[in-house]
Write a protein that holds these residues in place. Structure first.
Motif, PDB file in Angstrom:
ATOM      1  N   SER A   5      13.615  26.458  -2.518  1.00  0.00           N
ATOM      2  CA  SER A   5      13.894  26.171  -1.114  1.00  0.00           C
ATOM      3  C   SER A   5      14.452  24.764  -0.924  1.00  0.00           C
ATOM      4  N   LEU A   6      13.885  23.786  -1.610  1.00  0.00           N
ATOM      5  CA  LEU A   6      14.338  22.406  -1.422  1.00  0.00           C
ATOM      6  C   LEU A   6      15.699  22.161  -2.056  1.00  0.00           C
ATOM      7  N   TRP A   7      15.865  22.586  -3.299  1.00  0.00           N
ATOM      8  CA  TRP A   7      17.143  22.345  -3.964  1.00  0.00           C
ATOM      9  C   TRP A   7      18.248  23.243  -3.427  1.00  0.00           C
ATOM     10  N   GLY A   8      17.853  24.332  -2.767  1.00  0.00           N
ATOM     11  CA  GLY A   8      18.860  25.226  -2.211  1.00  0.00           C
ATOM     12  C   GLY A   8      19.327  24.832  -0.823  1.00  0.00           C
ATOM     13  N   MET A   9      18.631  23.860  -0.196  1.00  0.00           N
ATOM     14  CA  MET A   9      19.011  23.497   1.163  1.00  0.00           C
ATOM     15  C   MET A   9      18.925  21.983   1.373  1.00  0.00           C
ATOM     16  N   LEU A  10      17.721  21.452   1.471  1.00  0.00           N
ATOM     17  CA  LEU A  10      17.544  20.038   1.798  1.00  0.00           C
ATOM     18  C   LEU A  10      18.238  19.118   0.794  1.00  0.00           C
ATOM     19  N   ILE A  11      17.898  19.265  -0.471  1.00  0.00           N
ATOM     20  CA  ILE A  11      18.457  18.351  -1.474  1.00  0.00           C
ATOM     21  C   ILE A  11      19.934  18.630  -1.695  1.00  0.00           C
ATOM     22  N   LYS A  12      20.333  19.884  -1.551  1.00  0.00           N
ATOM     23  CA  LYS A  12      21.754  20.212  -1.680  1.00  0.00           C
ATOM     24  C   LYS A  12      22.572  19.468  -0.619  1.00  0.00           C
ATOM     25  N   ILE A  13      22.079  19.464   0.607  1.00  0.00           N
ATOM     26  CA  ILE A  13      22.783  18.755   1.686  1.00  0.00           C
ATOM     27  C   ILE A  13      22.802  17.255   1.393  1.00  0.00           C
ATOM     28  N   ARG A  14      21.663  16.700   1.009  1.00  0.00           N
ATOM     29  CA  ARG A  14      21.597  15.270   0.699  1.00  0.00           C
ATOM     30  C   ARG A  14      22.606  14.880  -0.375  1.00  0.00           C
ATOM     31  N   ARG A  15      22.660  15.656  -1.445  1.00  0.00           N
ATOM     32  CA  ARG A  15      23.532  15.300  -2.569  1.00  0.00           C
ATOM     33  C   ARG A  15      25.008  15.535  -2.246  1.00  0.00           C
ATOM     34  N   GLU A  16      25.325  16.708  -1.709  1.00  0.00           N
ATOM     35  CA  GLU A  16      26.727  17.051  -1.453  1.00  0.00           C
ATOM     36  C   GLU A  16      27.342  16.170  -0.374  1.00  0.00           C
ATOM     37  N   PHE A  17      26.529  15.746   0.575  1.00  0.00           N
ATOM     38  CA  PHE A  17      27.027  14.902   1.659  1.00  0.00           C
ATOM     39  C   PHE A  17      26.775  13.417   1.413  1.00  0.00           C
ATOM     40  N   GLU A  18      26.451  13.080   0.186  1.00  0.00           N
ATOM     41  CA  GLU A  18      26.333  11.678  -0.237  1.00  0.00           C
ATOM     42  C   GLU A  18      25.426  10.874   0.690  1.00  0.00           C
ATOM     43  N   GLN A  19      24.300  11.473   1.027  1.00  0.00           N
ATOM     44  CA  GLN A  19      23.307  10.788   1.870  1.00  0.00           C
ATOM     45  C   GLN A  19      22.432   9.940   0.945  1.00  0.00           C
ATOM     46  N   VAL A  20      22.957   8.769   0.616  1.00  0.00           N
ATOM     47  CA  VAL A  20      22.428   7.977  -0.488  1.00  0.00           C
ATOM     48  C   VAL A  20      21.270   7.061  -0.092  1.00  0.00           C
ATOM     49  N   ILE A  21      21.012   6.945   1.212  1.00  0.00           N
ATOM     50  CA  ILE A  21      19.931   6.089   1.707  1.00  0.00           C
ATOM     51  C   ILE A  21      18.978   6.927   2.546  1.00  0.00           C
ATOM     52  N   ASN A  40      18.296   7.307  -2.417  1.00  0.00           N
ATOM     53  CA  ASN A  40      18.133   8.730  -2.118  1.00  0.00           C
ATOM     54  C   ASN A  40      18.994   9.654  -2.966  1.00  0.00           C
ATOM     55  N   SER A  41      19.651   9.115  -4.009  1.00  0.00           N
ATOM     56  CA  SER A  41      20.623   9.957  -4.715  1.00  0.00           C
ATOM     57  C   SER A  41      20.422  10.038  -6.217  1.00  0.00           C
ATOM     58  N   GLU A  42      19.585   9.175  -6.789  1.00  0.00           N
ATOM     59  CA  GLU A  42      19.468   9.158  -8.250  1.00  0.00           C
ATOM     60  C   GLU A  42      18.033   8.822  -8.646  1.00  0.00           C
ATOM     61  N   GLY A  43      17.856   7.796  -9.457  1.00  0.00           N
ATOM     62  CA  GLY A  43      16.524   7.373  -9.862  1.00  0.00           C
ATOM     63  C   GLY A  43      15.762   8.440 -10.615  1.00  0.00           C
ATOM     64  N   GLU A  44      14.494   8.584 -10.258  1.00  0.00           N
ATOM     65  CA  GLU A  44      13.613   9.512 -10.975  1.00  0.00           C
ATOM     66  C   GLU A  44      13.905  10.970 -10.628  1.00  0.00           C
ATOM     67  N   TYR A  45      14.684  11.204  -9.550  1.00  0.00           N
ATOM     68  CA  TYR A  45      14.965  12.568  -9.123  1.00  0.00           C
ATOM     69  C   TYR A  45      16.344  13.052  -9.596  1.00  0.00           C
ATOM     70  N   SER A  46      16.812  12.506 -10.681  1.00  0.00           N
ATOM     71  CA  SER A  46      18.098  12.969 -11.211  1.00  0.00           C
ATOM     72  C   SER A  46      17.929  14.367 -11.806  1.00  0.00           C
ATOM     73  N   GLU A  47      19.035  15.038 -11.981  1.00  0.00           N
ATOM     74  CA  GLU A  47      19.020  16.379 -12.565  1.00  0.00           C
ATOM     75  C   GLU A  47      19.250  16.353 -14.070  1.00  0.00           C
ATOM     76  N   VAL A  48      19.228  15.161 -14.646  1.00  0.00           N
ATOM     77  CA  VAL A  48      19.497  15.023 -16.076  1.00  0.00           C
ATOM     78  C   VAL A  48      18.223  15.282 -16.861  1.00  0.00           C
ATOM     79  N   GLY A  49      18.288  16.220 -17.790  1.00  0.00           N
ATOM     80  CA  GLY A  49      17.124  16.554 -18.605  1.00  0.00           C
ATOM     81  C   GLY A  49      17.159  18.017 -18.990  1.00  0.00           C
ATOM     82  N   GLY A  50      16.054  18.512 -19.453  1.00  0.00           N
ATOM     83  CA  GLY A  50      15.979  19.911 -19.840  1.00  0.00           C
ATOM     84  C   GLY A  50      14.754  20.200 -20.674  1.00  0.00           C
ATOM     85  N   ARG A  51      14.714  21.405 -21.238  1.00  0.00           N
ATOM     86  CA  ARG A  51      13.598  21.819 -22.083  1.00  0.00           C
ATOM     87  C   ARG A  51      14.131  22.334 -23.415  1.00  0.00           C
ATOM     88  N   ILE A  52      13.366  22.106 -24.441  1.00  0.00           N
ATOM     89  CA  ILE A  52      13.680  22.681 -25.750  1.00  0.00           C
ATOM     90  C   ILE A  52      12.418  23.283 -26.348  1.00  0.00           C
TER      91      ILE A  52
END
Length: 352
Positions: free
Chosen positions: A87-103, A132-144
């Motif tokens: 729900s969050l990544w599909g709406m709230l965070i998507k809007i924040r990231r795509e619309f460059e709401q960096v603060i 509001n755009s990077e830091g600890e909430y980046s999408e960089v990472g994964g599982r192995i």
């Protein structure tokens, strides 16, 4: 006349109750301010939308939103129906990231008539500026691997551009307030990103010689929010640290139901988004007792963003006049409902 196009996203749960309440207040403001008008367009995107269409928003959602002057969001999420990461990544965070709401901006202030859980809150009035755009909430990472050998890697990403942008925004706000900026850090335990954050802060502050500064480790800073909140003016923090601090800020105000937030696009390419800090509160949906103050205070932040700071300050004064009169919802120990609190605020606006 200044006509503002507002995309209204009530979302889930009590969002559908408090967004109309705040729109009632904004209509009252436009009624007494002949040069200001709000044109709302509502979009029914939510967890219910996801269950019907397998997506939180349609494919063309951002195209529909991008021409708005601002986005007015209520709440997102219903854990019983849709997992939060969807729900969050599909709406709230998507809007924040795509619309460059960096603060992200979140104030915390002791309002008259509201009892803080603190024994001696001392009239605190602080403002957290969160990157509001990077830091600890980046999408960089994964599982192995899988099973007992499984490893999850989450990378925190700090850019000089992003960090400096948040810090300069904080200094500019402090110049209009009590002229002090506190940096939230943890350089004694996080050995790469936080010393980098500190270095950028030391560099930026040289451009603002009239603004006082200090740096506080996040664990001590969280404690000071509880023991000495009155000592702070503007706090600048990374994505995660800012998120944690602002929930503490909401708690010491007396209820998360009154806490507002703004997601700011600073380059003017896309609309900014304004939302209360509280969630969808499914336990009180339909009872008519949801606190509208968080959403209405969010409207105040939206007015500030549009350059109507004097009007925004009047709205906050009226909110405080209502709380001082004891017109409070049950989360604040009161006996009034959403409509009564909203009506009291709108009535006072119309008397301006």
């Amino acid at each position: 006349m200044k006509k503002l196009k507002i995309a209204s996203l009530p979302g889930d749960g009590v969002g559908k109750e408090v967004v109309p309440a705040a729109q009632t207040v904004l209509k009252a403001i436009s009624d007494v301010h002949g040069g200001l008008r709000f044109d709302f367009t509502e979009y029914p995107w939510s967890c219910e939308h996801y269950l019907k269409h397998d997506q939180m928003m349609p494919d063309d959602a951002l195209d529909k939103l991008k021409d708005a002057d601002a986005i007015f969001l209520g709440a997102v999420g219903n854990q019983k129906l849709v997992p939060d990461h969807i729900s969050l990544w599909g709406m709230l965070i998507k809007i924040r990231r795509e619309f460059e709401q960096v603060i992200n901006i979140r104030p915390a202030k002791l309002l008259k008539g509201i009892t803080s859980p603190l024994a001696n809150p001392k009239d605190f009035d602080l403002l957290v500026v969160r990157e509001n755009s990077e830091g600890e909430y980046s999408e960089v990472g994964g599982r192995i691997f899988r099973g007992e050998d499984e490893v999850a890697i989450q990378n925190a990403v700090f850019s000089r551009r992003g960090s400096e942008r948040a810090m300069r925004y904080a200094f500019e706000l402090a110049a209009k307030r009590k002229k002090h900026v506190t940096s939230a850090t943890k350089s004694n335990g996080i050995v790469h990103s936080m010393p980098f954050w500190d270095e950028v802060f030391q560099s930026v502050k040289t451009d603002y010689p009239d603004i006082g500064t200090d740096s506080q480790h996040i664990d001590a800073l969280a404690a000071f929010f509880v023991t000495q909140p009155q000592r702070f003016d503007v706090i600048v923090a990374s994505n995660l640290f800012g998120d944690v601090l602002t929930d503490i800020g909401a708690a010491i105000m007396g209820s998360i139901g009154i806490a507002p937030a703004a997601n700011i696009n600073v380059n003017g390419k896309y609309p900014s988004m304004f939302e209360p800090v509280h969630g969808s509160a499914p336990d009180i949906v339909g009872k008519g007792i949801a606190n509208p103050i968080g959403q209405i205070w969010t409207a105040k932040l939206m007015l500030d963003h549009f350059g109507e700071e004097e009007l925004g300050n009047k709205l906050l004064d009226i909110i405080e006049d209502v709380t001082a009169a004891g017109i409070l919802t049950p989360d604040l120990g009161g006996k009034y409902g959403t409509k009564e609190v909203t009506g009291a605020i709108a009535e006072r606006i119309l008397k301006l």
